[in-house]
Design a protein around this motif. Sequence first.
Motif, PDB file in Angstrom:
ATOM      1  N   LYS A 179       0.831  -1.205   0.000  1.00  0.00           N
ATOM      2  CA  LYS A 179       0.000   0.000   0.000  1.00  0.00           C
ATOM      3  C   LYS A 179       0.862   1.250   0.000  1.00  0.00           C
ATOM      4  O   LYS A 179       0.556   2.232  -0.694  1.00  0.00           O
ATOM      5  CB  LYS A 179      -0.931   0.004   1.214  1.00  0.00           C
ATOM      6  CG  LYS A 179      -1.869   1.201   1.224  1.00  0.00           C
ATOM      7  CD  LYS A 179      -2.825   1.196   2.391  1.00  0.00           C
ATOM      8  CE  LYS A 179      -3.743   2.397   2.332  1.00  0.00           C
ATOM      9  NZ  LYS A 179      -4.672   2.473   3.473  1.00  0.00           N
ATOM     10  N   GLU A 180       1.944   1.247   0.754  1.00  0.00           N
ATOM     11  CA  GLU A 180       2.817   2.420   0.803  1.00  0.00           C
ATOM     12  C   GLU A 180       3.535   2.622  -0.528  1.00  0.00           C
ATOM     13  O   GLU A 180       3.831   3.761  -0.910  1.00  0.00           O
ATOM     14  CB  GLU A 180       3.801   2.295   1.966  1.00  0.00           C
ATOM     15  CG  GLU A 180       3.102   2.347   3.326  1.00  0.00           C
ATOM     16  CD  GLU A 180       4.052   2.457   4.491  1.00  0.00           C
ATOM     17  OE1 GLU A 180       5.224   2.819   4.285  1.00  0.00           O
ATOM     18  OE2 GLU A 180       3.611   2.183   5.634  1.00  0.00           O
ATOM     19  N   GLU A 181       3.811   1.527  -1.240  1.00  0.00           N
ATOM     20  CA  GLU A 181       4.387   1.661  -2.578  1.00  0.00           C
ATOM     21  C   GLU A 181       3.381   2.317  -3.526  1.00  0.00           C
ATOM     22  O   GLU A 181       3.739   3.183  -4.332  1.00  0.00           O
ATOM     23  CB  GLU A 181       4.801   0.287  -3.112  1.00  0.00           C
ATOM     24  CG  GLU A 181       6.034  -0.291  -2.428  1.00  0.00           C
ATOM     25  CD  GLU A 181       6.413  -1.647  -2.997  1.00  0.00           C
ATOM     26  OE1 GLU A 181       5.755  -2.094  -3.968  1.00  0.00           O
ATOM     27  OE2 GLU A 181       7.358  -2.260  -2.479  1.00  0.00           O
ATOM     28  N   ASP A 182       2.118   1.901  -3.417  1.00  0.00           N
ATOM     29  CA  ASP A 182       1.068   2.513  -4.244  1.00  0.00           C
ATOM     30  C   ASP A 182       0.906   3.993  -3.907  1.00  0.00           C
ATOM     31  O   ASP A 182       0.686   4.820  -4.793  1.00  0.00           O
ATOM     32  CB  ASP A 182      -0.264   1.790  -4.018  1.00  0.00           C
ATOM     33  CG  ASP A 182      -0.285   0.401  -4.632  1.00  0.00           C
ATOM     34  OD1 ASP A 182       0.527   0.139  -5.535  1.00  0.00           O
ATOM     35  OD2 ASP A 182      -1.104  -0.431  -4.195  1.00  0.00           O
ATOM     36  N   TRP A 183       1.013   4.316  -2.611  1.00  0.00           N
ATOM     37  CA  TRP A 183       0.912   5.717  -2.185  1.00  0.00           C
ATOM     38  C   TRP A 183       2.047   6.550  -2.786  1.00  0.00           C
ATOM     39  O   TRP A 183       1.824   7.671  -3.262  1.00  0.00           O
ATOM     40  CB  TRP A 183       0.948   5.789  -0.660  1.00  0.00           C
ATOM     41  CG  TRP A 183       1.152   7.170  -0.130  1.00  0.00           C
ATOM     42  CD1 TRP A 183       0.219   8.161  -0.006  1.00  0.00           C
ATOM     43  CD2 TRP A 183       2.393   7.737   0.329  1.00  0.00           C
ATOM     44  NE1 TRP A 183       0.803   9.298   0.499  1.00  0.00           N
ATOM     45  CE2 TRP A 183       2.125   9.071   0.710  1.00  0.00           C
ATOM     46  CE3 TRP A 183       3.690   7.246   0.446  1.00  0.00           C
ATOM     47  CZ2 TRP A 183       3.115   9.909   1.210  1.00  0.00           C
ATOM     48  CZ3 TRP A 183       4.685   8.080   0.943  1.00  0.00           C
ATOM     49  CH2 TRP A 183       4.396   9.392   1.322  1.00  0.00           C
ATOM     50  N   ALA A 184       3.256   5.994  -2.778  1.00  0.00           N
ATOM     51  CA  ALA A 184       4.410   6.708  -3.327  1.00  0.00           C
ATOM     52  C   ALA A 184       4.246   6.964  -4.822  1.00  0.00           C
ATOM     53  O   ALA A 184       4.789   7.938  -5.356  1.00  0.00           O
ATOM     54  CB  ALA A 184       5.684   5.916  -3.060  1.00  0.00           C
ATOM     55  N   LYS A 185       3.467   6.104  -5.501  1.00  0.00           N
ATOM     56  CA  LYS A 185       3.223   6.266  -6.934  1.00  0.00           C
ATOM     57  C   LYS A 185       2.060   7.203  -7.218  1.00  0.00           C
ATOM     58  O   LYS A 185       1.749   7.480  -8.377  1.00  0.00           O
ATOM     59  CB  LYS A 185       2.950   4.894  -7.561  1.00  0.00           C
ATOM     60  CG  LYS A 185       4.138   3.940  -7.494  1.00  0.00           C
ATOM     61  CD  LYS A 185       3.747   2.566  -8.017  1.00  0.00           C
ATOM     62  CE  LYS A 185       4.907   1.578  -7.892  1.00  0.00           C
ATOM     63  NZ  LYS A 185       4.507   0.207  -8.327  1.00  0.00           N
ATOM     64  N   GLY A 186       1.399   7.673  -6.126  1.00  0.00           N
ATOM     65  CA  GLY A 186       0.304   8.615  -6.303  1.00  0.00           C
ATOM     66  C   GLY A 186      -1.039   7.986  -6.583  1.00  0.00           C
ATOM     67  O   GLY A 186      -1.952   8.657  -7.084  1.00  0.00           O
ATOM     68  N   LYS A 187      -1.210   6.709  -6.267  1.00  0.00           N
ATOM     69  CA  LYS A 187      -2.488   6.041  -6.506  1.00  0.00           C
ATOM     70  C   LYS A 187      -3.567   6.647  -5.624  1.00  0.00           C
ATOM     71  O   LYS A 187      -3.386   6.793  -4.420  1.00  0.00           O
ATOM     72  CB  LYS A 187      -2.353   4.537  -6.214  1.00  0.00           C
ATOM     73  CG  LYS A 187      -3.607   3.738  -6.539  1.00  0.00           C
ATOM     74  CD  LYS A 187      -3.371   2.249  -6.329  1.00  0.00           C
ATOM     75  CE  LYS A 187      -4.630   1.453  -6.643  1.00  0.00           C
ATOM     76  NZ  LYS A 187      -4.413  -0.005  -6.461  1.00  0.00           N
ATOM     77  N   PRO A 188      -4.721   7.023  -6.165  1.00  0.00           N
ATOM     78  CA  PRO A 188      -5.775   7.682  -5.373  1.00  0.00           C
ATOM     79  C   PRO A 188      -6.617   6.700  -4.568  1.00  0.00           C
ATOM     80  O   PRO A 188      -6.621   5.493  -4.830  1.00  0.00           O
ATOM     81  CB  PRO A 188      -6.621   8.362  -6.453  1.00  0.00           C
ATOM     82  CG  PRO A 188      -6.478   7.458  -7.648  1.00  0.00           C
ATOM     83  CD  PRO A 188      -5.060   6.939  -7.597  1.00  0.00           C
ATOM     84  N   GLY A 189      -7.347   7.249  -3.591  1.00  0.00           N
ATOM     85  CA  GLY A 189      -8.324   6.466  -2.838  1.00  0.00           C
ATOM     86  C   GLY A 189      -7.761   5.536  -1.786  1.00  0.00           C
ATOM     87  O   GLY A 189      -8.503   4.739  -1.202  1.00  0.00           O
ATOM     88  N   LEU A 190      -6.461   5.622  -1.509  1.00  0.00           N
ATOM     89  CA  LEU A 190      -5.846   4.668  -0.586  1.00  0.00           C
ATOM     90  C   LEU A 190      -6.269   4.889   0.862  1.00  0.00           C
ATOM     91  O   LEU A 190      -6.157   3.979   1.691  1.00  0.00           O
ATOM     92  CB  LEU A 190      -4.315   4.762  -0.681  1.00  0.00           C
ATOM     93  CG  LEU A 190      -3.707   4.289  -2.000  1.00  0.00           C
ATOM     94  CD1 LEU A 190      -2.207   4.533  -2.000  1.00  0.00           C
ATOM     95  CD2 LEU A 190      -3.992   2.807  -2.225  1.00  0.00           C
ATOM     96  N   PHE A 191      -6.734   6.083   1.188  1.00  0.00           N
ATOM     97  CA  PHE A 191      -7.117   6.373   2.565  1.00  0.00           C
ATOM     98  C   PHE A 191      -8.633   6.332   2.773  1.00  0.00           C
ATOM     99  O   PHE A 191      -9.123   6.777   3.809  1.00  0.00           O
ATOM    100  CB  PHE A 191      -6.560   7.733   2.995  1.00  0.00           C
ATOM    101  CG  PHE A 191      -5.053   7.796   2.963  1.00  0.00           C
ATOM    102  CD1 PHE A 191      -4.284   6.728   3.400  1.00  0.00           C
ATOM    103  CD2 PHE A 191      -4.394   8.934   2.487  1.00  0.00           C
ATOM    104  CE1 PHE A 191      -2.897   6.778   3.367  1.00  0.00           C
ATOM    105  CE2 PHE A 191      -3.012   8.992   2.461  1.00  0.00           C
ATOM    106  CZ  PHE A 191      -2.257   7.916   2.896  1.00  0.00           C
ATOM    107  N   ASP A 192      -9.344   5.811   1.792  1.00  0.00           N
ATOM    108  CA  ASP A 192     -10.775   5.605   1.987  1.00  0.00           C
ATOM    109  C   ASP A 192     -11.000   4.595   3.103  1.00  0.00           C
ATOM    110  O   ASP A 192     -10.142   3.731   3.361  1.00  0.00           O
ATOM    111  CB  ASP A 192     -11.429   5.108   0.692  1.00  0.00           C
ATOM    112  CG  ASP A 192     -11.414   6.161  -0.411  1.00  0.00           C
ATOM    113  OD1 ASP A 192     -11.154   7.335  -0.088  1.00  0.00           O
ATOM    114  OD2 ASP A 192     -11.650   5.798  -1.574  1.00  0.00           O
TER     115      ASP A 192
END
Length: 289
Positions: A179-192
């Motif tokens: 998940k943190e890798e996806d966050w670093a790539k700017g993937k949206p909606g991760l904190f829903d």
Amino acid sequence: DMYDKFIHLTNYSINKRNEDFEFNETPEELNGHKWSLNMLWKHFEKEGINKFPIWEEIKDIVVKTILCGHLPIKTVFEEDVKSDYNCYKLFGFDVLLDESLKPWLLEVNNFPTLNHKSLDRHVNEVMIAEMFNILGFHITEPINDKKKAAIIDNTGLDSFVDFDPQMYMRKKSNEQLEKEEDWAKGKPGLFDEDKLTPLDVRILIRAEEELEQTVNFTRLLPCADGRKYLDCCQVPSYSDSLLQHWEEKHGYESSQGREVLGRLCREGVHTKDFVEKKKKKVTNFVLKK
């Protein structure tokens, strides 16, 4: 007068040697060498000065000063701290107000002196007590049922929750790392809400518990406009981004956010990555009231 060293420094260790120095032994009066912040605000009110813009500028100075050291602080924390339970720091900020009441940072004390004089104790004892409340110390040793009952009876608590170090563990699951890798790539909606991981929930629980304990302290970050500060960080922080998102969504209606966390806890989301033998000890975890 460039040769009168006493009028150019506000440092107590210098000024106390002046023959005209006057100790302030009455914290609730405007006299002597040192006033509490509350007394300064009362003086401003008496003089018709609006304290709020000044205080907002001082808070801005504090946040920006800490952010200047954010990267080395973050680096040392990640290298040396093994648990999120046992790390905190008290800084002392010296701020000077000029003739226009503009605040200027003089220095930051890494180990601020906590003097025993009456005025200092009037401020520091309350501050230290609240700091420890915010930190949320636990009884970390195993407690039998008899001692638990005595603690509940003596403190007026509704229940007693056993300490489990896994609530503060820093080891991340594969799910969290992905998940943190996806966050670093700017993937949206991760904190829903439906995307929150066990570690996310535990971070949010601690943040809400700390905030609930504040009386005279003010939390500076996260805040409603905190994103402008996070953009200044040399290295973005996943946890800071999570907390900022939560603040933007629930900051004005904190009770709703806490209801969400309470439900997630009842569903056991915050313990899903725990070792099985420990899991039963924390399923009754509740937010502080």
